[in-house]
Design an enzyme around this catalytic site. Structure first.
Site, PDB file in Angstrom:
ATOM      1  N   ARG A 166       8.887   1.835 -21.105  1.00  0.00           N
ATOM      2  CA  ARG A 166       8.465   2.140 -22.484  1.00  0.00           C
ATOM      3  C   ARG A 166       9.542   1.799 -23.515  1.00  0.00           C
ATOM      4  NH1 ARG A 166       5.415   6.564 -19.734  1.00  0.00           N
ATOM      5  NH2 ARG A 166       3.229   6.132 -20.164  1.00  0.00           N
ATOM      6  N   GLN A 181      -3.248   9.207 -14.333  1.00  0.00           N
ATOM      7  CA  GLN A 181      -2.126   9.982 -14.871  1.00  0.00           C
ATOM      8  C   GLN A 181      -1.981   9.815 -16.391  1.00  0.00           C
ATOM      9  OE1 GLN A 181       0.599   7.777 -12.156  1.00  0.00           O
ATOM     10  NE2 GLN A 181       2.052   7.796 -13.838  1.00  0.00           N
ATOM     11  N   MET A 201       4.683   1.269 -11.528  1.00  0.00           N
ATOM     12  CA  MET A 201       3.550   0.825 -12.354  1.00  0.00           C
ATOM     13  C   MET A 201       3.854  -0.551 -12.945  1.00  0.00           C
ATOM     14  SD  MET A 201       1.836   4.200 -13.954  1.00  0.00           S
ATOM     15  CE  MET A 201       2.889   4.397 -15.367  1.00  0.00           C
ATOM     16  N   GLY A 202       4.798  -1.262 -12.348  1.00  0.00           N
ATOM     17  CA  GLY A 202       5.122  -2.606 -12.822  1.00  0.00           C
ATOM     18  C   GLY A 202       6.004  -2.579 -14.057  1.00  0.00           C
ATOM     19  N   HIS A 220      14.136  -0.094 -11.670  1.00  0.00           N
ATOM     20  CA  HIS A 220      13.294  -0.299 -10.478  1.00  0.00           C
ATOM     21  C   HIS A 220      14.067  -1.072  -9.403  1.00  0.00           C
ATOM     22  CE1 HIS A 220       9.935   0.006 -13.573  1.00  0.00           C
ATOM     23  NE2 HIS A 220       9.581   0.909 -12.681  1.00  0.00           N
ATOM     24  N   LYS A 261      15.288   9.592 -13.085  1.00  0.00           N
ATOM     25  CA  LYS A 261      14.899   9.538 -14.491  1.00  0.00           C
ATOM     26  C   LYS A 261      13.633  10.384 -14.716  1.00  0.00           C
ATOM     27  CE  LYS A 261      13.249   7.300 -18.334  1.00  0.00           C
ATOM     28  NZ  LYS A 261      11.854   7.390 -18.057  1.00  0.00           N
ATOM     29  N   ASP A 262      12.663  10.268 -13.791  1.00  0.00           N
ATOM     30  CA  ASP A 262      11.457  11.102 -13.845  1.00  0.00           C
ATOM     31  C   ASP A 262      11.710  12.301 -12.927  1.00  0.00           C
ATOM     32  OD1 ASP A 262       9.511   9.310 -15.408  1.00  0.00           O
ATOM     33  OD2 ASP A 262      10.315   7.971 -13.888  1.00  0.00           O
ATOM     34  N   GLY A 318      12.996   7.478  -8.814  1.00  0.00           N
ATOM     35  CA  GLY A 318      14.140   7.614  -9.712  1.00  0.00           C
ATOM     36  C   GLY A 318      14.291   9.029 -10.237  1.00  0.00           C
TER      37      GLY A 318
HETATM   38  O1  PAF Z   1       6.889   6.704 -11.902  1.00  0.00           O
HETATM   39  C1  PAF Z   1       5.916   5.922 -11.887  1.00  0.00           C
HETATM   40  O2  PAF Z   1       6.027   4.734 -12.170  1.00  0.00           O
HETATM   41  C2  PAF Z   1       4.533   6.462 -11.548  1.00  0.00           C
HETATM   42  O3  PAF Z   1       4.370   7.760 -12.028  1.00  0.00           O
HETATM   43  C3  PAF Z   1       4.207   6.383 -10.047  1.00  0.00           C
HETATM   44  C4  PAF Z   1       5.117   7.243  -9.216  1.00  0.00           C
HETATM   45  C5  PAF Z   1       4.302   4.934  -9.589  1.00  0.00           C
HETATM   46  C6  PAF Z   1       2.776   6.854  -9.797  1.00  0.00           C
HETATM   47  O4  PAF Z   1       1.850   6.094 -10.501  1.00  0.00           O
END
Ligand code: PAF
Length: 282
Positions: free
Chosen positions: A190, A64, A33-34, A40, A152-153, A150
């Site tokens: 964040r 989301q 999401m940048g 990243h 992390k999530d 990742g």
């Molecule tokens: O982890 C993220 O940044 C977002 O949830 C993803 C996988 C790019 C989907 O929008």
């Protein structure tokens, strides 16, 4: 350093990937999401090791986010993100608009059960339907050989694996270790919301989780250790704890003593929500 090529439309993305395919090149994808950070970049490095071409998508996915969440505030910094992609050696950035991804009258939703139950879903019920929908679209648009997510999530990683398995999406999902600062804080877009005092507290999250995971592995009492960890987090200055939970590492079902597991947590500092997780050694 020159920026990577940028595709803003699905048609352009497909044309570029098709050209690579004609040359017989393999393709890896990193969905983001940048607001790109070192975490990243570590995913991109893995992607570049796994395939000859790497596509990074940058799209702040509205589906989301709940209406009360930080969609409008979410950091957007395309120019510096493109610099980061150039430094990493990424070949193509896919930067669609919201209307390119969700044209008027868009009415589809991808919903995955299994590992999406509980944890994040208890607090962000819209989240995994939004993630599963956008990831499905990104995979159908790009058709990569593999994609890197990742750890992390961690719950998201498990959900994406289940999505590809259940829907026969032929994308190899690669999980990448969490990148942390020198104090153990997991890199997250964040973190930019935190001031110095907040950062000092946030940096204690990982240590508390690691201690709890070690104690759980040692004597198997996940319930009492997660209660203790929750209390420790509150005492140390977190303003709220959504969950601290011990789960089985693949299915995310309740952890059973002797099995490999994951201890996952979501906490609040003011209006900032942070998540992290650690392994529970078998
Ligand atoms: O982890 C993220 O940044 C977002 O949830 C993803 C996988 C790019 C989907 O929008």
């Amino acid at each position: 350093m020159p920026h990577p090529e940028v595709a803003e439309t699905v048609a352009d993305l497909r044309a570029k990937v098709r050209a690579w395919r004609r040359e017989g090149l393999s393709v890896a994808m990193v969905p983001t999401m940048g607001a790109l950070h070192d975490g990243h970049v570590s995913l991109m490095k893995i992607a570049l090791e796994k395939a000859e071409r790497c596509v990074v998508s940058i799209f702040v996915n509205p589906t989301q986010f709940a209406p009360t969440e930080d969609l409008d505030k979410y950091p957007r910094q395309l120019a510096s993100d493109l610099d980061r992609l150039a430094e990493a050696g990424v070949h193509l950035a896919f930067t669609p608009s919201a209307s390119e991804m969700y044209p008027q009258d868009f009415a589809a939703k991808v919903s995955i059960g299994g590992p999406s139950a509980g944890l994040e879903t208890d607090f962000r019920p819209q989240f995994f339907d939004g993630v599963a929908t956008v990831v499905t679209k990104l995979f159908l648009q790009t058709a990569p050989d593999c994609a890197v997510f990742g750890e992390k999530d961690y719950q998201q990683l498990c959900v994406v694996r289940q999505l590809c398995r259940d829907l026969d999406i032929p994308v190899d999902i690669i999980g990448a270790p969490t990148v942390r600062d020198a104090h153990g804080l997991a890199m997250s877009s964040r973190n930019a919301y935190l001031d110095e005092a907040g950062l000092a507290v946030a940096r204690k999250l990982n240590r508390i989780l690691r201690d709890a995971a070690t104690a759980i592995a040692r004597h198997g009492d996940a319930d009492s250790e997660t209660v203790k960890a929750r209390r420790a987090l509150q005492q140390i200055g977190f303003d709220g704890v959504d969950y601290v939970a011990a789960r089985e590492s693949q299915t995310l079902r309740e952890w059973q003593a002797g099995r490999s597991g994951r201890l996952l947590a979501a906490v609040w500092l003011g209006k900032t929500r942070l998540i992290d997780n650690v392994e529970i050694p078998a």
